[in-house]
Design a protein around this motif. Structure first.
Motif, PDB file in Angstrom:
ATOM      1  N   TYR A 120      -0.783  -3.432 -12.127  1.00  0.00           N
ATOM      2  CA  TYR A 120      -0.700  -3.232 -10.650  1.00  0.00           C
ATOM      3  C   TYR A 120      -0.146  -1.984 -10.270  1.00  0.00           C
ATOM      4  CZ  TYR A 120       2.573  -2.875  -6.462  1.00  0.00           C
ATOM      5  OH  TYR A 120       3.359  -2.392  -5.623  1.00  0.00           O
ATOM      6  N   LYS A 177       7.298  -8.531  -7.301  1.00  0.00           N
ATOM      7  CA  LYS A 177       8.666  -7.661  -6.725  1.00  0.00           C
ATOM      8  C   LYS A 177       8.594  -6.060  -7.091  1.00  0.00           C
ATOM      9  CE  LYS A 177      11.175 -11.929  -6.638  1.00  0.00           C
ATOM     10  NZ  LYS A 177      12.463 -12.785  -7.358  1.00  0.00           N
ATOM     11  N   LYS A 178       8.492  -5.340  -6.195  1.00  0.00           N
ATOM     12  CA  LYS A 178       8.339  -3.768  -6.519  1.00  0.00           C
ATOM     13  C   LYS A 178       9.728  -3.408  -6.973  1.00  0.00           C
ATOM     14  CE  LYS A 178       5.018  -3.677  -2.584  1.00  0.00           C
ATOM     15  NZ  LYS A 178       4.835  -2.814  -1.225  1.00  0.00           N
ATOM     16  N   SER A 190       1.736 -15.498  -6.477  1.00  0.00           N
ATOM     17  CA  SER A 190       3.176 -15.198  -6.194  1.00  0.00           C
ATOM     18  C   SER A 190       3.069 -13.605  -5.974  1.00  0.00           C
ATOM     19  CB  SER A 190       4.234 -15.658  -7.097  1.00  0.00           C
ATOM     20  OG  SER A 190       3.904 -15.184  -8.490  1.00  0.00           O
ATOM     21  N   LYS A 191       3.819 -13.301  -5.038  1.00  0.00           N
ATOM     22  CA  LYS A 191       4.158 -11.970  -4.821  1.00  0.00           C
ATOM     23  C   LYS A 191       5.033 -11.095  -5.938  1.00  0.00           C
ATOM     24  CE  LYS A 191       4.346  -8.835  -0.981  1.00  0.00           C
ATOM     25  NZ  LYS A 191       3.418  -8.642   0.031  1.00  0.00           N
ATOM     26  N   ASN A 238       2.234 -21.528   1.181  1.00  0.00           N
ATOM     27  CA  ASN A 238       3.609 -21.239   1.827  1.00  0.00           C
ATOM     28  C   ASN A 238       4.451 -22.558   2.119  1.00  0.00           C
ATOM     29  OD1 ASN A 238       2.666 -22.409   4.359  1.00  0.00           O
ATOM     30  ND2 ASN A 238       1.495 -20.779   5.097  1.00  0.00           N
ATOM     31  N   PRO A 247      -0.286  -6.294  -4.316  1.00  0.00           N
ATOM     32  CA  PRO A 247       1.075  -6.652  -4.971  1.00  0.00           C
ATOM     33  C   PRO A 247       1.191  -8.264  -5.081  1.00  0.00           C
ATOM     34  CG  PRO A 247       1.187  -6.511  -2.656  1.00  0.00           C
ATOM     35  CD  PRO A 247      -0.217  -6.221  -3.012  1.00  0.00           C
ATOM     36  N   TYR A 248       0.379  -8.879  -5.997  1.00  0.00           N
ATOM     37  CA  TYR A 248       0.143 -10.289  -6.285  1.00  0.00           C
ATOM     38  C   TYR A 248      -0.071 -10.406  -7.546  1.00  0.00           C
ATOM     39  CZ  TYR A 248       0.394 -10.811  -1.142  1.00  0.00           C
ATOM     40  OH  TYR A 248       0.692 -10.955   0.120  1.00  0.00           O
ATOM     41  N   GLU A 260      -2.614  -1.121  -2.727  1.00  0.00           N
ATOM     42  CA  GLU A 260      -1.562  -2.059  -3.560  1.00  0.00           C
ATOM     43  C   GLU A 260      -2.117  -3.370  -3.422  1.00  0.00           C
ATOM     44  OE1 GLU A 260       2.715  -1.889  -3.086  1.00  0.00           O
ATOM     45  OE2 GLU A 260       2.270  -0.423  -1.501  1.00  0.00           O
ATOM     46  N   ASN A 315      -5.526 -15.370  -1.838  1.00  0.00           N
ATOM     47  CA  ASN A 315      -4.358 -15.821  -2.306  1.00  0.00           C
ATOM     48  C   ASN A 315      -4.284 -17.244  -2.112  1.00  0.00           C
ATOM     49  OD1 ASN A 315      -1.298 -16.437  -2.292  1.00  0.00           O
ATOM     50  ND2 ASN A 315      -1.202 -14.537  -2.670  1.00  0.00           N
TER      51      ASN A 315
END
Length: 309
Positions: free
Chosen positions: A169, A152-153, A149-150, A244, A181-182, A179, A240
């Motif tokens: 990360y 969240k920044k 999953s992503k 989805n 980001p996962y 980055e 990944n």
């Protein structure tokens, strides 16, 4: 290519281990409850079934190393030259022991003397559920890093695991401007020993600080940083595995699944078609759920492996 398999394992029912840990229970009271929960140490014989799954579905593994705190499973055939117990004292600073912090213990993996350059690391609750070839874990000489999953920044992750991943990360992003980001897929991961060691040197201050934490802490350096580091250097491949919306609608099966060991999730464990499966003991896992998980594992992998007496 020779590929090894590494586990970390603990038996919470061992009286000698429990006595050692009890000496530090008072100091652990101020720790995050997730760091000291019984689910961090509970032994439900998962390792035995994970080894059965490895022998059945990744039989090409060269050697298996099991990292323990002066423990050996009573069912393990230590005369089998393909399996070796590695004590914490062999790979971690002795003045920091004993450790009850998985992040700190994992720092020592690359110090296993006989460990091959290419290896897979798994917790004992991770299973090789279906057949896989070496290419599932490595493309050429590059480890395949599975992501989920992503991230969240700029979010403040209050859960211990999420906070450690976000820190890893952020450090790689700051250091290399790359980055990833996962979140990691939280399952068996592939590594190169040389990259593991490199990353420990690049972030030596953070790794050393982690080894000072007897129990898990928000300041810990989690091993996901090694995957992020390897990807940033273009020496590993990111894949990944999160589905989805449309993939979920079509009933596609992810190749790696993480399922909590709770009564609600038992049917999902039974029906998964994933290749890698992590059945995670959590704060919500009951003894009834553990019993059912063990029954599922026994039905899936009923035959003894050559690693058992």
């Amino acid at each position: 290519m020779e590929i090894d398999l590494v586990y970390t394992w603990v038996d919470d029912k061992d009286p000698a281990w429990a006595k050692r840990k009890a000496e530090f229970d008072e100091s652990a009271k101020d720790c995050n409850k997730d760091a000291i929960s019984i689910c961090r140490f509970f032994n439900n014989d998962e390792l035995k079934y994970s080894l059965r799954s490895a022998e059945k579905n990744i039989p090409w593994i060269r050697k298996i190393f099991i990292i323990t705190d002066n423990q050996t499973p009573d069912w393990l055939d230590t005369n089998n030259d393909r399996v070796k117990i590695v004590d914490h004292k062999e790979i971690l600073p002795n003045d920091k022991l004993p450790l009850y912090n998985a992040a700190a213990i994992e720092n020592g993996i690359s110090e296993i003397k006989e460990l091959s350059e290419f290896f897979i690391y798994a917790n004992d609750d991770m299973f090789f559920w279906n057949k896989m070839e070496p290419e599932f874990f490595f493309e050429g000489e590059k480890p395949i890093c599975r992501l989920g999953s992503k991230i969240k920044k700029n979010k403040e992750y209050k859960h211990l695991y999420g906070a450690m991943i976000y820190r890893a990360y952020s450090l790689v992003k700051e250091k290399f401007g790359v980055e990833v980001p996962y979140f990691p897929h939280h399952n068996a991961d592939s590594y190169k020993k040389s990259l593991f060691k490199e990353c420990k040197e690049v972030f030596k201050e953070q790794f050393d600080a982690t080894t000072n934490n007897r129990f898990r802490d928000f300041s810990d350096m989690q091993r996901s940083v090694i995957s992020y580091y390897s990807i940033a250097k273009n020496e590993a491949l990111a894949k990944n595995v999160a589905l989805n919306f449309f993939e979920k609608l079509t009933g596609k099966t992810p190749d790696s699944e993480f399922i909590s060991a709770t009564m609600k999730k038992i049917p999902k464990i039974k029906n998964t078609k994933a290749k890698l499966l992590c059945i995670n003991d959590t704060l919500k896992t009951t003894n009834e759920a553990r019993k059912l998980v063990k029954e599922i594992l026994d039905a899936k992998f009923p035959e003894k492996s050559s690693f058992e007496k």
